[in-house]
Design a protein around this motif. Structure first.
Motif, PDB file in Angstrom:
ATOM      1  N   SER A 174       0.833  -1.206   0.000  1.00  0.00           N
ATOM      2  CA  SER A 174       0.000   0.000   0.000  1.00  0.00           C
ATOM      3  C   SER A 174       0.866   1.253   0.000  1.00  0.00           C
ATOM      4  N   ALA A 175       1.928   1.253   0.805  1.00  0.00           N
ATOM      5  CA  ALA A 175       2.812   2.410   0.869  1.00  0.00           C
ATOM      6  C   ALA A 175       3.469   2.671  -0.479  1.00  0.00           C
ATOM      7  N   VAL A 176       3.947   1.623  -1.122  1.00  0.00           N
ATOM      8  CA  VAL A 176       4.621   1.777  -2.418  1.00  0.00           C
ATOM      9  C   VAL A 176       3.643   2.275  -3.483  1.00  0.00           C
ATOM     10  N   LEU A 177       2.450   1.703  -3.537  1.00  0.00           N
ATOM     11  CA  LEU A 177       1.480   2.089  -4.566  1.00  0.00           C
ATOM     12  C   LEU A 177       0.942   3.497  -4.331  1.00  0.00           C
ATOM     13  N   CYS A 178       0.754   3.875  -3.085  1.00  0.00           N
ATOM     14  CA  CYS A 178       0.340   5.257  -2.797  1.00  0.00           C
ATOM     15  C   CYS A 178       1.423   6.248  -3.224  1.00  0.00           C
ATOM     16  N   ALA A 179       2.672   5.907  -2.950  1.00  0.00           N
ATOM     17  CA  ALA A 179       3.776   6.779  -3.347  1.00  0.00           C
ATOM     18  C   ALA A 179       3.883   6.866  -4.863  1.00  0.00           C
ATOM     19  N   LEU A 180       3.705   5.747  -5.569  1.00  0.00           N
ATOM     20  CA  LEU A 180       3.746   5.764  -7.037  1.00  0.00           C
ATOM     21  C   LEU A 180       2.603   6.595  -7.617  1.00  0.00           C
ATOM     22  N   THR A 181       1.435   6.509  -7.001  1.00  0.00           N
ATOM     23  CA  THR A 181       0.299   7.319  -7.452  1.00  0.00           C
ATOM     24  C   THR A 181       0.591   8.801  -7.253  1.00  0.00           C
ATOM     25  N   ALA A 182       1.201   9.142  -6.129  1.00  0.00           N
ATOM     26  CA  ALA A 182       1.572  10.536  -5.879  1.00  0.00           C
ATOM     27  C   ALA A 182       2.588  11.025  -6.905  1.00  0.00           C
ATOM     28  N   LEU A 183       3.577  10.205  -7.208  1.00  0.00           N
ATOM     29  CA  LEU A 183       4.591  10.595  -8.199  1.00  0.00           C
ATOM     30  C   LEU A 183       3.970  10.738  -9.584  1.00  0.00           C
ATOM     31  N   ALA A 184       3.049   9.840  -9.911  1.00  0.00           N
ATOM     32  CA  ALA A 184       2.372   9.949 -11.211  1.00  0.00           C
ATOM     33  C   ALA A 184       1.542  11.224 -11.285  1.00  0.00           C
ATOM     34  N   SER A 185       0.893  11.571 -10.183  1.00  0.00           N
ATOM     35  CA  SER A 185       0.095  12.800 -10.151  1.00  0.00           C
ATOM     36  C   SER A 185       0.975  14.043 -10.282  1.00  0.00           C
ATOM     37  N   LEU A 186       2.110  14.037  -9.584  1.00  0.00           N
ATOM     38  CA  LEU A 186       3.035  15.167  -9.699  1.00  0.00           C
ATOM     39  C   LEU A 186       3.647  15.242 -11.091  1.00  0.00           C
ATOM     40  N   GLY A 187       3.950  14.086 -11.669  1.00  0.00           N
ATOM     41  CA  GLY A 187       4.491  14.065 -13.027  1.00  0.00           C
ATOM     42  C   GLY A 187       3.501  14.606 -14.030  1.00  0.00           C
ATOM     43  N   TYR A 188       2.234  14.269 -13.863  1.00  0.00           N
ATOM     44  CA  TYR A 188       1.204  14.794 -14.758  1.00  0.00           C
ATOM     45  C   TYR A 188       1.101  16.308 -14.628  1.00  0.00           C
ATOM     46  N   LEU A 189       1.147  16.802 -13.393  1.00  0.00           N
ATOM     47  CA  LEU A 189       1.075  18.243 -13.163  1.00  0.00           C
ATOM     48  C   LEU A 189       2.272  18.949 -13.783  1.00  0.00           C
ATOM     49  N   LEU A 190       3.441  18.334 -13.690  1.00  0.00           N
ATOM     50  CA  LEU A 190       4.660  18.960 -14.191  1.00  0.00           C
ATOM     51  C   LEU A 190       4.706  19.005 -15.711  1.00  0.00           C
ATOM     52  N   PHE A 191       4.281  17.933 -16.359  1.00  0.00           N
ATOM     53  CA  PHE A 191       4.437  17.841 -17.813  1.00  0.00           C
ATOM     54  C   PHE A 191       3.169  18.199 -18.586  1.00  0.00           C
ATOM     55  N   ALA A 192       2.001  17.987 -17.977  1.00  0.00           N
ATOM     56  CA  ALA A 192       0.754  18.250 -18.700  1.00  0.00           C
ATOM     57  C   ALA A 192       0.060  19.514 -18.223  1.00  0.00           C
ATOM     58  N   GLY A 193       0.331  19.931 -17.012  1.00  0.00           N
ATOM     59  CA  GLY A 193      -0.302  21.147 -16.495  1.00  0.00           C
ATOM     60  C   GLY A 193      -1.792  20.937 -16.326  1.00  0.00           C
ATOM     61  N   GLY A 194      -2.562  21.853 -16.846  1.00  0.00           N
ATOM     62  CA  GLY A 194      -4.012  21.729 -16.788  1.00  0.00           C
ATOM     63  C   GLY A 194      -4.668  22.588 -15.726  1.00  0.00           C
ATOM     64  N   GLY A 195      -3.911  23.431 -15.047  1.00  0.00           N
ATOM     65  CA  GLY A 195      -4.504  24.309 -14.048  1.00  0.00           C
ATOM     66  C   GLY A 195      -4.755  23.611 -12.734  1.00  0.00           C
ATOM     67  N   GLU A 196      -5.331  24.399 -11.804  1.00  0.00           N
ATOM     68  CA  GLU A 196      -5.614  23.884 -10.460  1.00  0.00           C
ATOM     69  C   GLU A 196      -4.373  23.250  -9.826  1.00  0.00           C
ATOM     70  N   SER A 197      -3.238  23.941  -9.942  1.00  0.00           N
ATOM     71  CA  SER A 197      -1.992  23.393  -9.418  1.00  0.00           C
ATOM     72  C   SER A 197      -2.043  23.241  -7.898  1.00  0.00           C
ATOM     73  N   ALA A 198      -2.722  24.165  -7.216  1.00  0.00           N
ATOM     74  CA  ALA A 198      -2.810  24.078  -5.759  1.00  0.00           C
ATOM     75  C   ALA A 198      -3.582  22.832  -5.338  1.00  0.00           C
ATOM     76  N   ARG A 199      -4.697  22.554  -5.997  1.00  0.00           N
ATOM     77  CA  ARG A 199      -5.482  21.358  -5.676  1.00  0.00           C
ATOM     78  C   ARG A 199      -4.699  20.092  -6.030  1.00  0.00           C
ATOM     79  N   SER A 200      -3.969  20.148  -7.125  1.00  0.00           N
ATOM     80  CA  SER A 200      -3.162  18.999  -7.537  1.00  0.00           C
ATOM     81  C   SER A 200      -2.059  18.720  -6.525  1.00  0.00           C
ATOM     82  N   LEU A 201      -1.415  19.771  -6.036  1.00  0.00           N
ATOM     83  CA  LEU A 201      -0.369  19.597  -5.032  1.00  0.00           C
ATOM     84  C   LEU A 201      -0.954  19.057  -3.732  1.00  0.00           C
ATOM     85  N   LEU A 202      -2.142  19.527  -3.372  1.00  0.00           N
ATOM     86  CA  LEU A 202      -2.794  19.027  -2.162  1.00  0.00           C
ATOM     87  C   LEU A 202      -3.129  17.545  -2.301  1.00  0.00           C
TER      88      LEU A 202
END
Length: 244
Positions: A174-202
């Motif tokens: 669970s810890a590993v998969l949660c961390a991978l999901t967080a990294l994927a979410s941050l990667g999407y924010l970094l490369f794809a953007g899409g607004g709502e950066s504050a909500r994405s970071l939260l």
């Protein structure tokens, strides 16, 4: 009565404990039973799960004269030392409370992060793959936590190894998969953007918090101390064989 202890034979005499399941002079039913309960390398062995589940038990073969088709009965008695947590009741209770709180916190943070419709990454397949796997892992972690709480205070070898192993496995998964999901979410924010950066970071922070919570369960159980308690259970009369 001699008993073989965890593979070390105490008696090597023909017809003794080491040959209690021999076929000589037995009926067809007795031979089949002897093969099934064989105690030498040439005999048919039990399944791997059987040996894991009954590890520490002693099989006692007794005569069954009332049934000519099955001349022997097999009883299994747990004779290895009992296993229990090596700490006072209040301390152990506090550990269990921590497991429950951390598991609930992990699930709550994970779910609230991924159901936020304002986060663009939550619509991405890159985030969905580890996210769906994380849902399964956290669900199994919750099941294992409940089973852990319901286990007896004095445990057999299987009850101890299965409960602590499963809890640690699914907590770490669970810890590993949660961390991978967080990294994927941050990667999407970094490369794809899409607004709502504050909500994405939260949302990413919640996912990392979920990972930390699950890792906390793994870390606590890894530090849990266990001890052995003498087992004084008497064996019934008969020829005995320790299950390894």
């Amino acid at each position: 009565m001699k008993i073989s202890l965890f593979g070390r034979k105490l008696n090597e005499q023909p017809g003794g404990v080491d040959n209690i399941y021999g076929n000589k002079g037995k009926s067809a039913a007795g031979k089949a039973e002897a093969d099934y309960f064989g105690d030498d390398e040439s005999a048919i062995r039990h399944s791997r799960y059987y040996h894991e589940y009954f590890r520490g038990y002693t099989e006692v073969r007794t005569d069954n004269p009332s049934n000519p088709y099955k001349p022997y009965k097999i009883r299994r008695v747990y004779t290895a030392p009992w296993i229990r947590a090596d700490m006072d009741g209040p301390v152990y209770f506090s550990y269990c409370c921590c497991y429950v709180l951390l598991t609930v916190l992990c699930a709550a943070l994970f779910v609230t992060a991924l159901i936020d419709r304002a986060v663009p990454a939550n619509y991405s397949p890159v985030v969905a793959v580890p996210g769906y796997l994380g849902v399964i892992a956290i669900f199994l972690l919750a099941v294992c936590t409940v089973a852990y709480l319901l286990r007896p205070k004095k445990m057999t070898l299987y009850e101890h190894s299965s409960s602590t192993k499963r809890l640690k496995v699914f907590a770490l998964a669970s810890a590993v998969l949660c961390a991978l999901t967080a990294l994927a979410s941050l990667g999407y924010l970094l490369f794809a953007g899409g607004g709502e950066s504050a909500r994405s970071l939260l949302a990413a922070a919640k996912l990392l918090g979920a990972a930390a919570s699950a890792f906390g369960v793994w870390s606590l159980e890894r530090k849990m101390r266990y001890c052995e308690i003498e087992n004084t259970t008497p064996l019934p009369e008969g020829e005995a064989h320790r299950i390894q």
